[in-house]
Enzyme design. Sequence first.
Site, mmCIF file in Angstrom:
data_model
loop_
_atom_site.group_PDB
_atom_site.id
_atom_site.type_symbol
_atom_site.label_atom_id
_atom_site.label_comp_id
_atom_site.label_asym_id
_atom_site.label_seq_id
_atom_site.Cartn_x
_atom_site.Cartn_y
_atom_site.Cartn_z
ATOM 1 N N VAL A 168 0.839 -1.204 0.000
ATOM 2 C CA VAL A 168 0.000 0.000 0.000
ATOM 3 C C VAL A 168 0.873 1.253 0.000
ATOM 4 O O VAL A 168 0.585 2.227 -0.698
ATOM 5 C CB VAL A 168 -0.965 -0.003 1.198
ATOM 6 C CG1 VAL A 168 -1.842 1.242 1.185
ATOM 7 C CG2 VAL A 168 -1.840 -1.247 1.176
ATOM 8 N N ASP A 169 1.955 1.243 0.759
ATOM 9 C CA ASP A 169 2.890 2.361 0.724
ATOM 10 C C ASP A 169 3.476 2.538 -0.672
ATOM 11 O O ASP A 169 3.616 3.664 -1.164
ATOM 12 C CB ASP A 169 4.030 2.126 1.719
ATOM 13 C CG ASP A 169 3.707 2.630 3.114
ATOM 14 O OD1 ASP A 169 2.869 3.531 3.245
ATOM 15 O OD2 ASP A 169 4.302 2.125 4.079
ATOM 16 N N VAL A 170 3.837 1.446 -1.312
ATOM 17 C CA VAL A 170 4.425 1.525 -2.644
ATOM 18 C C VAL A 170 3.420 2.115 -3.634
ATOM 19 O O VAL A 170 3.737 3.030 -4.409
ATOM 20 C CB VAL A 170 4.894 0.134 -3.106
ATOM 21 C CG1 VAL A 170 5.346 0.168 -4.563
ATOM 22 C CG2 VAL A 170 6.025 -0.371 -2.211
#
Length: 381
Positions: A168-170
């Site tokens: 999700v961060d990526v």
Amino acid sequence: MTATTPLDGLVVADFSRVLAGPLASMYLGDLGADVIKVEHPDGDDARRWGPPFVGPDSAYFMSANRNKRSIVLDLSVEENRKAALALVDRADVLMENFRPGTMDRLGLSYEELARRNPRLVYCSISGFGSGEGSRLAGYDFLVQAVGGLMSVTGEPDGPPMKVGVALVDVITGLHALIGVLAALHERRRTGRGQHVEVNLLSSLLASLVNQASTYLATGEVPVADGNRHPSIAPYESLTVGERQLAVAVGNDRQFRELARIAGAPELADDARFASNPARVDNRDELQERLEALLADRDVDELTAQLSAAGVPAGPVNDVAEAFKLATLLGLEPVVRIPSDARGEHPHVASPLSFSASAVSYRLPPPRLGEHTEVVLRWLQG
């Protein structure tokens, strides 16, 4: 003639930490931008997210912070805030992922900085937006849980499972990058920057693609189904001897080739398997038949045969095997950036390639505050 990087001359004031923001700013750096990483005296939390460590910093930190210069500024100190404002005056882009309201309290809100530098593209990354969700801390694992990703990951009879990386961060970092580049393009027309906002939860929901669309179209809640695809078959991993073979059959022609190579061409004419909807309806029996047919076959030989026939297939690799494959394919997945402090350190190469421009690997991930003095002199000049 040496190719230039696409973002030569762009200055990025990077106030972000951990992963989504630093990843977006690193990609701007790879494209040639001068990224100034502004850190608290304690440094980015990710510097301590180990083991493993490369010198004083974690391998985690190294993954998202090349092509940057690090300066230490305690933004609670007035003199340091003045230095931050001087940096913003020279910046084209500001990246931040503090909890909503923090930059406002520091006198670094979008409204304040846009008055000083109307051309500034100001990108804010949050966990759950700047409205009702602003009080919530946003971490990848939490958003995978509450955002539904874990509910569709794992085996049908097992517990919800996170993805093996901070996906999700990526994804959010990439969405931030898209927003920044779009705002920079718009600035060429209007002469003005703007505020770009992206949050982890919205990025995840947008990235659920067919699973989200299925829910919205039918009201049916998707569930975990292991390595199977909810709408395509066979699109899964098959047990072949003691190994796993991934097959991604997307049409009837590919299935006919798979059946032929498996030694049972008649499967392609069987009403239970002749079309994709039929194969999805009868996937348990199809998997059982295919695994029985392939039980004594060699995965590498099967991969070669299926690939030659246009059937997407390959072994389920570990990370080392994945890098080996990319190297064998000539993709040059690793770059080495010399560092006085750490020696030559390997990095995953940018996936971008340009016909007339270039990706640049100029700087290794910086030591905390490594460039404070030189950057402050530059700001005073």
